[in-house]
Motif scaffolding. Structure first.
Motif, PDB file in Angstrom:
ATOM      1  N   ALA A   1       0.846  -1.198   0.000  1.00 32.11           N
ATOM      2  CA  ALA A   1       0.000   0.000   0.000  1.00 32.11           C
ATOM      3  C   ALA A   1       0.878   1.243   0.000  1.00 32.11           C
ATOM      4  CB  ALA A   1      -0.919   0.007   1.217  1.00 32.11           C
ATOM      5  N   ARG A   2       0.389   2.258  -0.727  1.00 36.98           N
ATOM      6  CA  ARG A   2       1.068   3.564  -0.777  1.00 36.98           C
ATOM      7  C   ARG A   2      -0.006   4.622  -0.650  1.00 36.98           C
ATOM      8  NH1 ARG A   2       2.378   7.593  -4.472  1.00 36.98           N
ATOM      9  NH2 ARG A   2       4.504   8.451  -4.284  1.00 36.98           N
ATOM     10  N   ASP A   3       0.115   5.464   0.350  1.00 34.02           N
ATOM     11  CA  ASP A   3      -0.942   6.438   0.578  1.00 34.02           C
ATOM     12  C   ASP A   3      -0.917   7.519  -0.494  1.00 34.02           C
ATOM     13  OD1 ASP A   3      -1.945   9.137   2.111  1.00 34.02           O
ATOM     14  OD2 ASP A   3      -3.031   7.335   2.700  1.00 34.02           O
ATOM     15  N   GLU A   4      -2.033   7.638  -1.239  1.00 35.36           N
ATOM     16  CA  GLU A   4      -2.135   8.615  -2.325  1.00 35.36           C
ATOM     17  C   GLU A   4      -3.301   9.561  -2.107  1.00 35.36           C
ATOM     18  OE1 GLU A   4      -0.246   9.284  -4.668  1.00 35.36           O
ATOM     19  OE2 GLU A   4       1.042   7.562  -5.021  1.00 35.36           O
TER      20      GLU A   4
ATOM     21  N   VAL B   1       4.035   7.536   2.497  1.00 37.41           N
ATOM     22  CA  VAL B   1       4.616   6.309   3.044  1.00 37.41           C
ATOM     23  C   VAL B   1       4.120   5.143   2.204  1.00 37.41           C
ATOM     24  CG1 VAL B   1       4.727   4.730   5.006  1.00 37.41           C
ATOM     25  CG2 VAL B   1       4.797   7.188   5.394  1.00 37.41           C
ATOM     26  N   ALA B   2       5.043   4.254   1.817  1.00 35.97           N
ATOM     27  CA  ALA B   2       4.677   3.036   1.096  1.00 35.97           C
ATOM     28  C   ALA B   2       5.256   1.843   1.851  1.00 35.97           C
ATOM     29  CB  ALA B   2       5.209   3.067  -0.332  1.00 35.97           C
ATOM     30  N   LEU B   3       4.422   0.836   2.088  1.00 34.02           N
ATOM     31  CA  LEU B   3       4.832  -0.324   2.884  1.00 34.02           C
ATOM     32  C   LEU B   3       4.407  -1.621   2.215  1.00 34.02           C
ATOM     33  CD1 LEU B   3       3.690   0.938   6.411  1.00 34.02           C
ATOM     34  CD2 LEU B   3       6.045   0.846   5.580  1.00 34.02           C
ATOM     35  N   ARG B   4       5.237  -2.646   2.398  1.00 30.45           N
ATOM     36  CA  ARG B   4       4.889  -3.996   1.957  1.00 30.45           C
ATOM     37  C   ARG B   4       4.845  -4.909   3.182  1.00 30.45           C
ATOM     38  NH1 ARG B   4       8.765  -4.756  -1.324  1.00 30.45           N
ATOM     39  NH2 ARG B   4      10.115  -6.107  -0.073  1.00 30.45           N
ATOM     40  N   VAL B   5       3.794  -5.706   3.277  1.00 30.24           N
ATOM     41  CA  VAL B   5       3.619  -6.646   4.389  1.00 30.24           C
ATOM     42  C   VAL B   5       3.615  -8.052   3.830  1.00 30.24           C
ATOM     43  CG1 VAL B   5       2.041  -7.452   6.180  1.00 30.24           C
ATOM     44  CG2 VAL B   5       2.330  -5.001   5.806  1.00 30.24           C
ATOM     45  N   GLU B   6       4.383  -8.941   4.443  1.00 24.99           N
ATOM     46  CA  GLU B   6       4.428 -10.334   3.999  1.00 24.99           C
ATOM     47  C   GLU B   6       4.702 -11.249   5.189  1.00 24.99           C
ATOM     48  OE1 GLU B   6       7.591 -10.562   1.103  1.00 24.99           O
ATOM     49  OE2 GLU B   6       8.661  -8.952   2.134  1.00 24.99           O
TER      50      GLU B   6
ATOM     51  N   CYS C   1       5.554 -11.432  10.883  1.00 25.34           N
ATOM     52  CA  CYS C   1       5.416 -10.761   9.594  1.00 25.34           C
ATOM     53  C   CYS C   1       6.606  -9.830   9.359  1.00 25.34           C
ATOM     54  CB  CYS C   1       4.105  -9.977   9.509  1.00 25.34           C
ATOM     55  SG  CYS C   1       4.035  -8.525  10.540  1.00 25.34           S
ATOM     56  N   ILE C   2       6.847  -9.564   8.098  1.00 23.33           N
ATOM     57  CA  ILE C   2       7.916  -8.660   7.683  1.00 23.33           C
ATOM     58  C   ILE C   2       7.270  -7.429   7.054  1.00 23.33           C
ATOM     59  CG2 ILE C   2       9.949  -8.376   6.203  1.00 23.33           C
ATOM     60  CD1 ILE C   2      10.204 -11.464   6.260  1.00 23.33           C
ATOM     61  N   VAL C   3       7.603  -6.270   7.584  1.00 22.84           N
ATOM     62  CA  VAL C   3       7.081  -5.009   7.047  1.00 22.84           C
ATOM     63  C   VAL C   3       8.255  -4.243   6.444  1.00 22.84           C
ATOM     64  CG1 VAL C   3       5.868  -2.870   7.541  1.00 22.84           C
ATOM     65  CG2 VAL C   3       5.274  -4.958   8.804  1.00 22.84           C
ATOM     66  N   THR C   4       8.148  -3.929   5.163  1.00 29.97           N
ATOM     67  CA  THR C   4       9.233  -3.246   4.451  1.00 29.97           C
ATOM     68  C   THR C   4       8.767  -1.877   3.988  1.00 29.97           C
ATOM     69  OG1 THR C   4      10.035  -5.393   3.662  1.00 29.97           O
ATOM     70  CG2 THR C   4      10.886  -3.427   2.558  1.00 29.97           C
ATOM     71  N   MET C   5       9.502  -0.848   4.360  1.00 26.97           N
ATOM     72  CA  MET C   5       9.194   0.495   3.881  1.00 26.97           C
ATOM     73  C   MET C   5       9.933   0.708   2.559  1.00 26.97           C
ATOM     74  SD  MET C   5       9.246   4.194   5.802  1.00 26.97           S
ATOM     75  CE  MET C   5      10.987   4.254   6.203  1.00 26.97           C
ATOM     76  N   THR C   6       9.190   0.890   1.507  1.00 33.10           N
ATOM     77  CA  THR C   6       9.788   1.022   0.179  1.00 33.10           C
ATOM     78  C   THR C   6       9.880   2.471  -0.285  1.00 33.10           C
ATOM     79  OG1 THR C   6       7.641   0.771  -0.908  1.00 33.10           O
ATOM     80  CG2 THR C   6       8.910  -1.238  -0.481  1.00 33.10           C
ATOM     81  N   GLU C   7       9.133   3.357   0.367  1.00 31.34           N
ATOM     82  CA  GLU C   7       9.156   4.763  -0.050  1.00 31.34           C
ATOM     83  C   GLU C   7       8.663   5.622   1.102  1.00 31.34           C
ATOM     84  OE1 GLU C   7       7.011   7.787  -3.283  1.00 31.34           O
ATOM     85  OE2 GLU C   7       6.621   5.617  -3.346  1.00 31.34           O
ATOM     86  N   ALA C   8       9.238   6.802   1.218  1.00 34.63           N
ATOM     87  CA  ALA C   8       8.777   7.788   2.191  1.00 34.63           C
ATOM     88  C   ALA C   8       9.329   9.146   1.781  1.00 34.63           C
ATOM     89  CB  ALA C   8       9.232   7.433   3.596  1.00 34.63           C
ATOM     90  N   THR C   9       8.465  10.150   1.789  1.00 27.35           N
ATOM     91  CA  THR C   9       8.909  11.501   1.435  1.00 27.35           C
ATOM     92  C   THR C   9       8.439  12.485   2.489  1.00 27.35           C
ATOM     93  OG1 THR C   9       6.916  11.955   0.132  1.00 27.35           O
ATOM     94  CG2 THR C   9       8.801  10.985  -1.027  1.00 27.35           C
ATOM     95  N   ARG C  10       9.090  13.632   2.498  1.00 26.99           N
ATOM     96  CA  ARG C  10       8.746  14.680   3.458  1.00 26.99           C
ATOM     97  C   ARG C  10       7.791  15.711   2.867  1.00 26.99           C
ATOM     98  NH1 ARG C  10      14.049  17.114   6.046  1.00 26.99           N
ATOM     99  NH2 ARG C  10      12.468  18.068   7.369  1.00 26.99           N
ATOM    100  N   VAL C  11       7.585  15.690   1.538  1.00 25.58           N
ATOM    101  CA  VAL C  11       6.738  16.701   0.899  1.00 25.58           C
ATOM    102  C   VAL C  11       5.654  15.994   0.102  1.00 25.58           C
ATOM    103  CG1 VAL C  11       6.652  18.633  -0.691  1.00 25.58           C
ATOM    104  CG2 VAL C  11       8.676  18.287   0.715  1.00 25.58           C
TER     105      VAL C  11
END
Length: 647
Positions: free
Chosen positions: A436-439, A448-453, A500-510
């Motif tokens: 999921a990536r919050d848009e 913030v974009a995260l992968r859960v597996e 579970c493994i949670v991976t942050m694949t993207e995060a920005t400040r703006v």
């Protein structure tokens, strides 16, 4: 003077507290031996302990044996209070495990000894109640060897066992028969002794005793003593064994401060008092010390245990146990100074929970305050508040613990409460992978974009980065990681998510044209992203499963098997030992209490049931839902509304 921090452990009713009284009396600390039945022992000071005749809270007393200062820690024997034992294990130098000469090795005895051996805690075994009718030392020694440790070394004989005249006769190290048996036992871990045994070369008593002390100190062998806490028989040899065979603590008084908090109590003015085992360094009054996670405070006062109770002193030295004042926010398990061993978990967490119901709604505020105080002393009751339903949940090990909480709230806080039915605490595990990536548009200016597996069973929650390090400040990464752990305390069905493994694949400040965000924005946004990814992955609810061992008369097997089937237990093929049968298998945690109540009536009162948490098993059929107590990030509109109300 050397210091030994000694734990007294046992199955309930084996005579542990009575032995503590006898040791204190023999050492000259008390003039009169208290009685559990009369409710006047030194360590069981709580009203409920006196009423029930069981230990509920850990107590510390001290005495000296020649040049050894012993801090004796009396722990609960009932399995519902295993958390108290857990907190003590990390501060021990040695232990005495008490076994009844009448009942023999019991369920909790085996659990405790398994843990003591796993942690390599030097342990003496004391077979108590040799003066009681039905005492059988030979049978108990066989049980100890078979069920507790094959490295048990019997240290004496017991004439007139089972009578008031029962006494002990310590074996003579110069006697050929005992010397031969001892040499053979010690030779398994000593090549020099093995060569001497093969060559039939006799060893001196001094050399054998020194070898016995060395191997006992390494938890390779476990000397077995006999006696009676009531009559005092066998106490002198046990005291000598404690002094000579268990290793005294070694710590650097001039090293860095390192300790651990294993108990919290409240003083007369309501202040927190921390019980601390210091492993190294020296703590002084008015010294500032770090504790827990980055906190720091000044020690306003300290007491050190010495020849009885705690005495006011100016400093606490390595190896000692003391009580500290001034650490206002200190918690059980906190490291004092540099982290040391002692905060590890040795037993499974509680697998049951219940809802507290107030008789009078006006008591809501006092109830919360009272439960907060109880949670200080026992963090594993894990208070969980459902504000929308006005319900408070507590975690439990068993029904006796629930009764104690109810009585404590009534006696100490004047609160009249009841409980709902006890239910198992389940967990959720991901069954697939989700991203999921919050848009969505404002209010968040972060991305913030995260992968859960799924992760390996038993791995807990693992947080990873799959993005260039430095894209965000470290504090932002930490904010997202903390928010992930917080969010996963309640999964799709309301249960704690694990493995579970949670991976942050993207995060920005703006975000788009908005202003620079803060770490708080990422922390608020993360639960929405976690739940969206988890929803895509899907979860399965898993219930706690206990492993059981049931020893019962062979003629009761036919009536036990249908009961086990009805309780959804999965027994393995029974094994026969004389007139007894032993059934092992698994059973849902929710059915353990029912089995405990049924065993006595279906085994002529002779059945011995041992249970312990084993694993979590996926639930077949409809998965149970647990009411949410968070801000419900599964529903974006509801979540944002709750955030806005809090400002």
């Amino acid at each position: 003077m050397r210091t030994l921090n000694l734990g007294i452990l046992a199955h309930v009713d084996a005579g542990k507290t009575s032995l503590t009284e006898r040791l204190l009396h023999a050492a000259g600390v008390i003039d009169r031996i208290g009685s559990v039945d009369d409710g006047n022992t030194q360590t069981d000071t709580l009203a409920q302990e006196r009423q029930r005749g069981i230990t509920i809270k850990t107590a510390v007393m001290s005495f000296t044996i020649d040049d050894v200062a012993v801090n004796l820690i009396d722990t609960p024997g009932h399995p519902d209070f295993i958390a108290e034992v857990e907190r003590v294990l990390g501060v021990l130098d040695g232990a005495v495990l008490v076994v009844s000469a009448v009942e023999g090795v019991q369920a909790q005895t085996r659990i405790l000894m398994r843990t003591l051996r796993r942690l390599c805690i030097p342990t003496l075994i004391f077979v108590n109640k040799i003066d009681r009718g039905g005492a059988d030392c030979e049978r108990v020694v066989m049980e100890i060897t078979r069920k507790l440790t094959p490295s048990a070394i019997v240290m004496g004989a017991v004439p007139d066992v089972g009578t008031q005249d029962a006494r002990t006769q310590p074996y003579d190290f110069d006697e050929a028969a005992f010397s031969d048996v001892l040499t053979q036992a010690l030779a398994e871990h000593d090549d020099t002794l093995l060569a001497a045994y093969v060559d039939d070369r006799a060893q001196s008593a001094g050399k054998l005793y020194k070898a016995l002390a060395k191997q006992t100190g390494k938890a390779l062998v476990h000397p077995v003593f006999f006696g009676s806490a009531v009559t005092g028989a066998g106490i002198a040899p046990l005291l000598a064994g404690i002094r000579d065979l268990l290793p005294v603590t070694e710590g650097l008084a001039d090293g860095p401060v390192s300790g651990v908090v294993f108990k919290i109590e409240r003083g007369g003015s309501g202040e927190r008092i921390a019980y601390v085992r210091l492993f190294s360094g020296t703590l002084r009054t008015r010294q500032r010390v770090g504790f827990g996670r980055g906190r720091e405070a000044k020690v306003s006062a300290l007491h050190v245990f010495d020849n009885g109770g705690a005495v006011k002193q100016s400093c606490l030295k390595a190896g000692q146990i003391g009580k500290l004042w001034g650490l206002a926010d200190v918690q059980i398990g906190d490291a004092i100074g540099i982290r040391h061993r002692g905060a590890e978990h040795h037993f499974a967490p509680p697998t049951l929970e219940t809802v507290i119901q107030l008789r009078h709604l006006a008591d809501k505020g006092p109830l919360h305050a009272a439960l907060s105080l109880l949670a200080e002393q026992d963090p594993l009751i894990n208070l969980r508040q459902d504000d929308s339903r006005q319900e408070t949940y507590v975690s439990l090990y068993g029904e006796v613990q629930k009764e104690v909480i109810q009585q404590t709230l009534a006696d100490e806080f004047g609160l009249d409460i009841s409980f709902r039915e006890t239910t198992p605490i389940c967990v959720e595990r991901p069954i697939g992978s989700g991203f999921a990536r919050d848009e969505a548009p404002d209010p968040f200016v972060a991305t913030v974009a995260l992968r859960v597996e799924p992760g390996p069973v038993g791995s807990g929650i693992v947080f990873r980065l799959e993005m260039e390090f430095g894209t965000l400040p470290l504090s932002y990464h930490k904010a997202v990681e903390d928010a992930v752990h917080d969010a996963l305390r309640q999964g799709l069905h309301g249960w704690q998510v694990t493995d579970c493994i949670v991976t942050m694949t993207e995060a920005t400040r703006v975000r788009h044209w908005g202003p620079m965000t803060t770490a708080a924005e990422h922390r608020k946004l993360t639960p929405l992203v976690v739940m969206a990814a988890l929803k895509q992955a899907g979860t399965v609810v898993c219930e706690p499963i206990h492993r059981f061992q049931l020893e019962a008369p062979a003629d009761t097997l036919a009536s036990l098997l249908p009961i086990l089937a009805k309780l959804d237990a999965a027994p393995q093929n029974p094994t026969m030992e004389g007139d007894s049968c032993i059934l092992t298998g698994t059973i849902p945690a929710a059915r353990v209490h029912a089995l405990q109540k049924l065993v006595p009536g279906h085994t002529h009162g002779e059945g011995v049931l041992e249970t312990a948490f084993d694993h979590y098993r996926p639930i077949r059929g409809t998965m149970p839902e647990r009411p949410r107590t968070d801000d419900n990030p599964l529903n974006r509109k509801d979540y944002l509304l709750r955030l806005s109300r809090r400002g």
